[in-house]
Design a protein around this motif. Structure first.
Motif, short mmCIF file in Angstrom:
data_model
loop_
_atom_site.label_atom_id
_atom_site.label_comp_id
_atom_site.label_asym_id
_atom_site.label_seq_id
_atom_site.Cartn_x
_atom_site.Cartn_y
_atom_site.Cartn_z
N SER A 80 43.63 37.92 30.39
CA SER A 80 43.81 39.23 29.74
C SER A 80 43.73 40.31 30.79
N PHE A 81 44.39 41.46 30.46
CA PHE A 81 44.40 42.60 31.38
C PHE A 81 44.39 43.87 30.54
N GLU A 82 43.55 44.85 30.96
CA GLU A 82 43.42 46.07 30.16
C GLU A 82 43.15 47.25 31.08
N LEU A 90 45.18 52.41 27.81
CA LEU A 90 46.51 52.83 28.24
C LEU A 90 47.50 51.68 28.28
N PHE A 91 46.98 50.50 28.62
CA PHE A 91 47.86 49.34 28.73
C PHE A 91 47.03 48.09 28.49
N ARG A 92 47.59 47.12 27.78
CA ARG A 92 46.86 45.89 27.49
C ARG A 92 47.84 44.72 27.59
N TYR A 93 47.38 43.65 28.20
CA TYR A 93 48.19 42.44 28.33
C TYR A 93 47.32 41.24 27.94
N GLN A 94 47.84 40.37 27.12
CA GLN A 94 47.14 39.16 26.69
C GLN A 94 47.99 37.96 27.08
N GLU A 104 35.98 37.34 35.60
CA GLU A 104 36.26 38.70 35.15
C GLU A 104 36.05 39.67 36.30
N TYR A 105 37.02 40.58 36.50
CA TYR A 105 36.95 41.59 37.55
C TYR A 105 37.13 42.97 36.93
N GLN A 106 36.38 43.92 37.44
CA GLN A 106 36.47 45.30 36.98
C GLN A 106 36.57 46.21 38.20
N PHE A 107 37.51 47.17 38.14
CA PHE A 107 37.64 48.12 39.23
C PHE A 107 38.27 49.41 38.70
N SER A 108 38.22 50.44 39.51
CA SER A 108 38.72 51.76 39.13
C SER A 108 39.93 52.12 39.99
N THR A 118 40.06 46.17 33.57
CA THR A 118 39.32 44.94 33.31
C THR A 118 40.30 43.78 33.39
N LEU A 119 40.08 42.85 34.28
CA LEU A 119 41.00 41.75 34.54
C LEU A 119 40.27 40.43 34.40
#
Length: 636
Positions: A80-82, A90-94, A104-108, A118-119
Motif C-alpha cells: 500500500s502507498f498513501e 492526496l493520493f492512495r494506492y493499494q 513499513e516506511y514513513q517519510f516527509s 506511508t509506504l
C-alpha cells in the motif's frame, strides 16, 4: 560396556556437537547477512522513490501521480502507498499483494513535514526459496561432518585401548582402597600416568605414618596463640559463630577490645620474656574478674589487641565490668621504668538478640578508637543512640580545624636529616605539622587519622608539595639538597590528585630531581597497581622512590625490585636494639641479599644509640635517621 567405548562415544558426540555448532553459526551468519543486505537494498529503493517524488513535486506545480506512480509502485512489490497533507489523503494506492510480512516506511516530502508518505513494501526475502545447488551443498556438508565423526570415533577407540585397567585402579583410589591400588600396579596405559599413580600412592603411604604425629600438634596450635596459650583470631571467629546463627546473636552480651599502645616498641626495649610474663599476669587477673561470668572467653586478635566476649550480660553490667577491667590493668606494674599514662584502651560494644556479629565487631572497633581519642588510659562503650552523634561532632570539630588550617596555610614543614655512612647529609625528610600557637604544633600522627576520615589528606599532601617546591626549593641554598615527601594512601588512590601531581611536576620540572616520594610498605603491597602508576610517572620526570616501614609486616621483597625503588627504609621496631637482637640482624641480612644487584639503598629509621648504628653499618645499611644524628627542625 567397555570404558573405551564410553569415552569414544562421548568424544564423538562432542565433535559432532562442536561441528554442528560451527555449522549453525555459519548458517546463522549467512542468514543474517542475507536479511541485512535485502533490507538495505529495499531501503535504498525507498530513498530513490522519495527522491523521485520530491523532484517531481519541485518540477511540477500540480501533482499528477496517477499517470506514472502506480507502475513504479507495482515494480516495488508495494502492499500500500498513501500521501497525505495535514491528515488529508492526496493520493492512495493499494497493491494486489496479500501478505502478513511487510516493511513499513514513513517519510516527509517537504521541510515543514506537512506532506507525509506511508509506504508498505513486501518483505524482500519472503519469496526466496532454497535452490537445488544450495540443498546439495548443505547435504554434502552434513555428510562430511558425519564422515569426520565416524573416522574420529574409530581413531580414538584405537588410541584408548587398555585404559580400562587404569580406570579400575583410579576407582580403587576414589573408594580409598589405597593398599589394593598400590599392590595392583598392572599395565595400565598411558604408562606414565600409571607410574605416577604408583609413585603418589607410595608417597601417600609414607605421609599417613607422619600424619598421626601432626594431628595433635595441629589441633593445639590452630586455635591457640603460641605465646600465651589463649584463643587466637580464628578461635574468636568460631566462638562468635557458636553464639549466633543466620538471624544474628542468640543472646545479649558484650564484646570488649583491649589494646596496649606501643607494645611492640616496649618489647624491643624490655625483651620478649618480660612482655610475655606481663601479658600472662594481665590475662590471669582478667580471668579472675571473669570467673563469675559463664561462657566468657578471651582471645588474641593481634599482637597488642585482645578480645573479651561475655554473653548473658546487661548493658549496665557491661559498663561496670569495663571500668573494672581497666582498673585491674592499671594496677599491674609495667615492665618498664618509664611512666606510660596512655597505654591501656578498652572499647566495648553491647549486642542483643538478633544483632549481626560482624557489625558488633565493627562497633567495638569504633569504641576502641573513641577511647584512644580521649587520651590517657580509658574505656568507651559503643552506644548506638549516642556514639554516632558523638563521633559526628568530633569529626566536625576536626574538619573545622583542618579546613581552617588548609585555608590559612597553617601547615609548617619540619625536616630531619638522613645521614649516610660518611656522616654527610643524604637527604632531608619532610614532616608536616599544624601551627596552633607560637610554640604549639599538632603532629601529623595526631591529625592524619581524622584528616583521612574527613577526606582531606590529598589537599594536605598537595599543600605540602606546593610549599616545598615554590617557597623553599626556589632558594639558592636549597638547590643542591634532596627532600623526601611521604604520600598518604588516599592521595595515591585519588585520580584528581594524580592528575594534579602530573601537571604540577611538569610545571616545576627543574626541581623534580631534588624530590623523593615515599610510601609505607603496607600501602605499596596492598595497592601495588596504583602505586606503580604514580612511581612510573615521578621516576620518568627524574624524582626518586622510597619505601618506609619495611619489616613491620611479614611480606615478600619481590615488589621492591618490581617498583625499582631507590631507598628502602627499615621500620624503627627492627632498628631498636638491633645490636642485641640476632633475629633482627638476620632480617636485615636477608633484605640486603634480596636487594643484591639493585641500586636500592637501605636506610635505618629511628637510630638512637651508637651501638645500633655501628651494627647497622656492619650489616650493610647505607644511611641512618634518628635522634643520634639530628632532631626535627623547621624548614626555613
Amino acid at each position: 560396556m567397555k570404558l573405551t567405548r564410553v569415552l569414544t562415544k562421548k568424544l564423538a558426540l562432542f565433535w559432532l556437537l562442536s561441528l554442528s555448532a560451527v555449522a549453525v553459526v555459519f548458517i546463522s551468519s549467512s542468514l543474517l547477512s542475507f536479511f541485512h543486505l535485502a533490507n538495505n537494498l529495499q531501503s535504498k529503493q525507498v530513498d530513490e522513490l522519495q527522491s523521485m517524488l520530491m523532484e517531481h513535486r519541485h518540477q511540477h506545480t500540480q501533482w499528477n501521480l496517477d499517470d506514472w506512480l502506480p507502475p513504479v509502485l507495482m515494480s516495488y512489490n508495494t502492499v500500500s502507498f498513501e500521501v497525505s497533507k495535514e491528515n488529508k489523503v492526496l493520493f492512495r494506492y493499494q497493491g494486489n499483494i496479500q501478505t502478513r510480512f511487510f516493511n513499513e516506511y514513513q517519510f516527509s516530502l517537504d521541510k515543514n513535514n506537512s506532506i507525509n508518505v506511508t509506504l508498505k513494501l513486501e518483505s524482500p526475502y519472503i519469496q526466496h526459496q532454497i535452490s537445488q545447488f544450495e540443498l546439495i551443498l548443505l547435504l554434502v556438508t552434513l555428510g562430511l561432518i558425519g564422515l569426520f565423526t565416524f573416522y574420529g570415533y574409530r581413531w580414538i577407540e584405537n588410541q584408548l585401548n587398555g585404559v580400562e585397567e587404569l580406570a579400575a585402579r583410579g576407582q580403587m583410589i576414589l573408594e580409598k582402597r589405597f593398599d589394593q591400588a598400590l599392590s595392583e600396579k598392572g599395565r595400565g596405559q598411558p604408562r606414565i600416568i600409571n607410574h605416577a599413580m604408583t609413585l603418589l600412592l607410595e608417597e601417600l603411604k609414607d605421609a599417613h605414618k607422619e600424619r598421626s604425629r601432626f594431628d595433635k600438634y595441629i589441633r593445639s596450635n590452630t586455635f591457640l596463640d603460641p605465646d600465651l596459650g589463649i584463643g587466637n583470631r580464628l578461635y574468636l571467629k568460631n566462638r562468635l559463630a557458636a553464639l549466633s546463627n543466620e538471624q544474628g546473636m542468640l543472646s545479649n552480651g558484650v564484646i570488649y577490645f583491649l589494646e596496649m599502645e606501643d607494645l611492640d616498641l616496649l618489647q624491643q626495649e624490655e625483651g620478649e620474656d618480660a612482655i610475655r610474663s606481663f601479658l600472662t599476669t594481665c590475662l590471669s587477673a582478667i580471668d579472675i574478674a571473669l570467673q563469675s561470668q559463664a561462657n566468657s572467653f578471651v582471645a588474641r586478635r593481634t599482637f597488642n589487641q585482645f578480645a573479651i566476649v561475655i554473653p548473658q550480660l546487661s548493658l549496665q553490667e557491661a559498663d561496670t565490668l569495663a571500668a573494672r577491667i581497666l582498673k585491674i590493668c592499671l594496677r599491674l606494674p609495667l615492665p618498664t621504668s618509664k611512666r606510660m599514662d596512655d597505654f591501656f584502651h578498652i572499647g566495648g560494644a553491647f549486642f542483643s538478640v538478633g544483632d549481626d556479629s560482624k557489625s558488633t565487631l565493627e562497633e567495638a572497633e569504633m569504641a576502641l578508637r573513641a577511647a584512644q581519642f580521649q587520651g590517657n588510659s580509658s574505656w568507651f562503650m559503643y552506644e548506638k543512640e549516642f556514639l554516632i552523634e558523638d563521633v559526628r561532632k568530633g569529626s566536625v570539630r576536626w574538619r573545622s580545624l583542618l579546613e581552617n588550617a588548609i585555608e590559612k596555610q597553617r601547615f609548617v614543614a619540619f625536616v630531619q636529616k638522613v645521614i649516610d655512612i660518611d656522616q654527610s647529609t643524604l637527604y632531608f625528610e619532610v614532616f608536616s605539622r599544624i601551627k596552633e600557637s607560637k610554640d604549639s604544633f599538632i603532629r601529623a600522627s595526631q591529625y592524619t587519622a581524622m584528616a583521612a576520615k574527613c577526606g582531606l589528606m590529598p589537599q594536605i599532601d598537595r599543600l605540602t608539595i606546593e610549599s616545598l617546591l615554590r617557597l623553599h626549593l626556589s632558594k639558592k641554598h636549597s638547590k643542591q639538597s634532596q627532600y623526601c615527601i611521604n604520600l598518604h594512601v588516599d592521595s595515591l588512590l585519588s585520580e584528581s590528585f594524580r592528575d594534579w601531581l602530573t601537571s604540577f611536576l611538569n610545571q616545576q620540572i627543574t626541581y623534580v630531581p631534588q624530590l623523593i616520594f615515599e610510601v609505607s610498605e603496607p600501602v605499596a603491597v596492598k595497592h601495588a597497581a596504583e602505586i606503580n602508576q604514580v612511581f612510573a610517572l615521578v621516576s620518568s620526570l627524574g624524582a626518586k622512590i622510597s619505601i618506609d616501614s619495611v619489616g613491620q609486616q611479614v611480606v615478600g621483597s619481590q615488589y621492591l625490585k618490581e617498583m625499582k625503588v631507590n631507598y628502602v627504609k627499615l621500620h624503627r621496631s627492627i632498628v631498636r636494639q638491633i645490636h642485641l637482637r640476632p633475629e633482627n640482624q638476620l632480617f636485615v641480612r636477608s633484605l640486603y641479599g634480596a636487594l643484591y644487584r639493585t641500586d636500592a639503598k637501605i636506610i635505618a629509621e629511628g637510630v638512637e644509640v651508637f651501638e645500633e648504628w655501628q651494627t647497622l653499618r656492619v650489616l650493610g645499611v647505607s644511611a641512618g635517621q634518628g635522634l643520634l644524628f639530628s632532631d626535627l627542625c623547621a624548614l626555613s
